[in-house]
Design an enzyme around this catalytic site. Structure first.
Site, PDB file in Angstrom:
ATOM      1  N   MET A 153       5.445 -57.116  66.220  1.00  0.00           N
ATOM      2  CA  MET A 153       5.276 -56.854  67.644  1.00  0.00           C
ATOM      3  C   MET A 153       5.791 -55.468  68.002  1.00  0.00           C
ATOM      4  SD  MET A 153       3.751 -59.066  69.367  1.00  0.00           S
ATOM      5  CE  MET A 153       4.268 -58.720  71.056  1.00  0.00           C
ATOM      6  N   ASP A 160      36.442 -18.985  40.942  1.00  0.00           N
ATOM      7  CA  ASP A 160      36.324 -17.525  40.976  1.00  0.00           C
ATOM      8  C   ASP A 160      35.052 -17.088  40.285  1.00  0.00           C
ATOM      9  OD1 ASP A 160      38.844 -17.486  42.062  1.00  0.00           O
ATOM     10  OD2 ASP A 160      39.853 -17.162  40.143  1.00  0.00           O
ATOM     11  N   HIS A 206      44.832 -11.467  40.325  1.00  0.00           N
ATOM     12  CA  HIS A 206      43.981 -11.185  41.490  1.00  0.00           C
ATOM     13  C   HIS A 206      44.618 -10.091  42.354  1.00  0.00           C
ATOM     14  CE1 HIS A 206      40.990 -14.292  41.162  1.00  0.00           C
ATOM     15  NE2 HIS A 206      41.858 -15.282  41.172  1.00  0.00           N
ATOM     16  N   HIS A 253      47.775 -15.908  36.936  1.00  0.00           N
ATOM     17  CA  HIS A 253      46.406 -15.857  37.450  1.00  0.00           C
ATOM     18  C   HIS A 253      46.374 -15.168  38.824  1.00  0.00           C
ATOM     19  CE1 HIS A 253      42.333 -17.781  38.055  1.00  0.00           C
ATOM     20  NE2 HIS A 253      42.678 -17.524  39.315  1.00  0.00           N
ATOM     21  N   GLU A 254      47.242 -15.646  39.727  1.00  0.00           N
ATOM     22  CA  GLU A 254      47.237 -15.080  41.081  1.00  0.00           C
ATOM     23  C   GLU A 254      47.714 -13.628  41.074  1.00  0.00           C
ATOM     24  OE1 GLU A 254      45.707 -16.526  43.420  1.00  0.00           O
ATOM     25  OE2 GLU A 254      45.479 -18.395  42.297  1.00  0.00           O
ATOM     26  N   TRP A 285       7.397 -61.781  62.957  1.00  0.00           N
ATOM     27  CA  TRP A 285       6.675 -61.647  64.217  1.00  0.00           C
ATOM     28  C   TRP A 285       7.289 -60.558  65.089  1.00  0.00           C
ATOM     29  CZ3 TRP A 285       7.955 -62.999  69.375  1.00  0.00           C
ATOM     30  CH2 TRP A 285       6.867 -62.973  70.255  1.00  0.00           C
TER      31      TRP A 285
HETATM   32 ZN    ZN Z   1      41.563 -17.369  41.052  1.00  0.00          ZN
END
Ligand code: ZN
Ligand code: ADP
Ligand code: MG
Length: 628
Positions: free
Chosen positions: A134, A505, A433, A429-430, A130
């Site tokens: 309403m 990357d 870069h 790896h670095e 109800w």
């Molecule tokens: Zn990287």
């Protein structure tokens, strides 16, 4: 403003449920004093004086109190099997005289409670239904006086609130100038209407998140000293059809009563999305809300002193009807601040902070290219937290440096245990870069190399732009791809194997390559055509239109992207091969010292002695620049 929410229904239900569970708790079943096993044990031990089993319930009366009680009740799963199980014990205990009497009485039909329970449940469910019906009916009919479901939940800028003014918004001079008109109009509408000037009554603030759109809107209200009704676009979005529309109606009614006033609809894209674009159901409601908004914006006369401001970071998905003359016909672009703007924003947020005399906000501003106002505020706050953590009364440059790293890459994780093998892979790896960056003429210089894990990354090579630049040239983009591949190429060349560490990357390199080819028209074979369009794929609007080109073109795009990446890969491999000795030197240094500053790296590349780290500050370059 305090308002009764539709949630009061939920409150009623909660109270009913509480009462209900109390009744249940007192009369209901779960009233065992002791477990079944204890009943049997008590009987066997001769502790029981007498008992009555009625239905499946046993009531015991004891010789000596057990657990402080001499009367106990317990539920038996099944009276008959209980009797079968304990009959021997009963015989013995009766013989010894410990058990004086016992009775088994069959279940006596239904208890009154058994009728009350289902009745209560049915009643409760009807009551909830109800209430829901309403509120739904009233919402659709615009909301009666006794019901606030369809009312706009606005936040009024109550006088006495800390007022925001243009002084709190730093930089953004252009934006403020445009908004000053609005302020003037709200202060003295007649001055404008007398000479027949048309003041736009809808202004749309457009810009990336955190650039101060909400702040600007508040400042307009503060400057003009008028009522400020603010509501978020998502407040209009409701489950029930018609509620959003009635909230819009109510919002404009409130504003007219309070005029002069500003209505501010934040994140308007939540309601203003292009019509007919919803996937799945529920867009009827949004369309109704949007239609109502359009009607209201057309409906009020310019003299009424109500101005509607709205903010969004996705103007591209707004329904064009919203942007037509007479509605949000003026757009104010709120951009990412430039170096001067950043300095001013930093000053505003440094007002209530204690800074060490070594801190030069100009230097910080120069090193935070791309930061929005929200980022800068966050930077100072993080630095303050770091200072407070170390019980220092003032914020120094190291705090800012650490805060910046934290924001850019997540907090340093020195505790992460790493294997020597991983460290070596990361270092190579670095170094890959960094060496690639060093040998790319348009690439920003290396600021710092680190093999300390941060956030998601195992290691990082930072480069810092010397100055802000709005454009990326084709050459710059290409060289970014080359440097992004540097990590992977170094692994391949010098470790003979490749790792998963380069996945981010490679994602970024691929995205750049795809953008160059298919978004910015930088490819000869495909010509100066944008195939990807302006925005990202957006569920809904772009659903049918994601691909506006043929399969053949799609094939060519893929092919050209691959060619571009292959070329960058070769280029990178050439660079790294030619610099193998130096790369190894950098990697060895990283394995030993974990971080290498830009200066140390440059020294290594130039064949000079790698000295002590002067400082690992990201702000270095600008500091030395300042001193020159
Ligand atoms: Zn990287
Ligand atoms: P948006 O609405 O554009 O996403 P906000 O107005 O909510 O951004 O800004 C978030 C916070 O960033 C503000 O509360 C303020 O602290 C800070 N900020 C953003 N821009 C500025 C600026 N130009 N001057 C001062 N502070 C700013
Ligand atoms: Mg905002």
């Amino acid at each position: 403003m305090k308002k009764r929410r539709p949630f009061s229904i939920i409150l009623y239900i909660a109270i009913l449920a509480l009462v209900f569970s109390l009744i249940f708790g007192i009369f209901g079943n779960g009233t065992d004093d002791v477990p079944y096993s204890t009943v049997v044990k008590l009987l066997a031990d001769g502790q029981v004086k007498s008992f009555v089993v009625e239905g499946d319930k046993i009531a015991l009366s004891l010789h000596t109190p057990y657990d402080g009680k001499s009367e106990l009740i317990c539920d038996l799963a099944d009276a008959a099997s209980f009797r079968a199980q304990v009959q021997d014990i009963l015989d013995i205990q009766t013989a010894t005289g410990r058990l004086e009497s016992y009775h088994f009485v069959p279940q006596q039909g239904w208890s009154a409670f058994d009728f009350v329970l289902p009745l209560l449940i049915v009643g409760l469910v009807l009551l909830i239904l109800w209430f829901l019906l309403m509120s739904r009916a009233q919402a659709a009919s615009g909301g009666g006086p006794a019901n606030n479901f369809g009312k706009a939940r606005t936040t009024l800028g109550v006088p006495g609130d800390k007022k925001v003014t243009f002084n709190d918004v730093a930089g953004a001079d252009e934006e403020k100038r445009e908004l000053q008109e609005v302020v003037d109009f709200l202060r003295d509408p007649e001055k404008f209407t007398k000479i027949g000037a048309r003041i736009p009554h809808g202004l749309l603030l457009v810009g990336p998140p955190g650039t101060g759109k909400t702040l600007l809107a508040r400042a307009v209200a503060g400057e003009a000293g008028v009522q400020f009704l603010s509501i978020s676009g998502s407040d209009f979005v409701e489950l029930y059809v018609g509620v959003g529309a009635s909230r819009v109606r109510d919002l404009f009614e409130q504003a007219k009563k309070l005029a002069p006033a500003i209505i501010f609809i934040d994140e308007i894209d939540a309601v203003g999305r292009k019509r007919g674009s919803g996937l799945g159901g529920g867009h009827d409601e949004k369309e109704q809300t949007l239609n109502q908004l359009l009607v209201e914006m057309d409906g009020f006369a310019r003299t009424e002193g109500v101005i509607v401001l709205a903010a969004t970071n996705r103007p591209d998905i707004l329904d064009p009807a919203l942007l037509r003359p007479g509605r949000f016909d003026r757009q104010i672009y709120v951009g990412v601040p430039d170096a001067k703007g950043r300095e001013e924003i930093l000053k505003v947020h440094a007002r209530n902070k204690r800074l060490d005399s070594s801190v030069d906000l100009k230097v910080v501003a120069l090193s935070t290219s791309g930061f929005t106002g929200a980022d800068l505020s966050n930077l100072l706050n993080e630095a303050a937290i770091l200072a407070a953590r170390d019980n220092r009364p003032v914020i120094n440059m190291e705090d800012l440096n650490e805060a910046m790293m934290k924001i850019l890459a997540g907090p340093e994780k020195r505790s992460r245990v790493r294997l020597a093998k991983d460290l070596r892979i990361t270092a190579i790896h670095e170094a890959g870069h960094a060496v690639a960056m060093y040998n790319l003429p348009t690439h920003d210089p290396v600021k710092q190399i680190s093999v300390v894990p941060r956030g998601q990354a195992l290691g990082l090579t930072w480069s810092m732009p010397k100055e802000d630049s709005a454009h990326l040239t084709r050459n710059e983009m290409y060289e970014q791809i080359v440097s992004l591949l540097g990590g992977r190429v170094a692994e391949e060349l010098f470790l003979g194997d490749i790792s998963t560490g380069a996945s981010n990357d490679i994602d970024r390199a691929s995205k750049l390559a795809r953008d160059m080819v298919a978004r910015y028209g930088m490819n000869k074979n495909l010509g100066t055509v944008s195939y990807l369009g302006g925005g990202e794929v957006f569920i809904g609007r772009d659903y049918q239109t994601t691909k506006s080109y043929s399969e053949q073109v799609a094939g060519t795009i893929d092919q050209e992207v691959k060619l571009l990446i292959d070329k960058a890969y070769q280029h990178c491999a050439d660079i790294l091969r030619a610099n193998e000795a130096k790369l190894m030197q950098v990697a060895d240094y990283l394995v030993e010292h974990e971080t290498m500053t830009g200066d140390q790296f440059a020294a290594c590349m130039e064949g000079r002695e790698v000295g002590e780290a002067s400082s690992t500050s990201l702000f270095d370059e600008h500091i030395s620049k300042e001193e020159e």
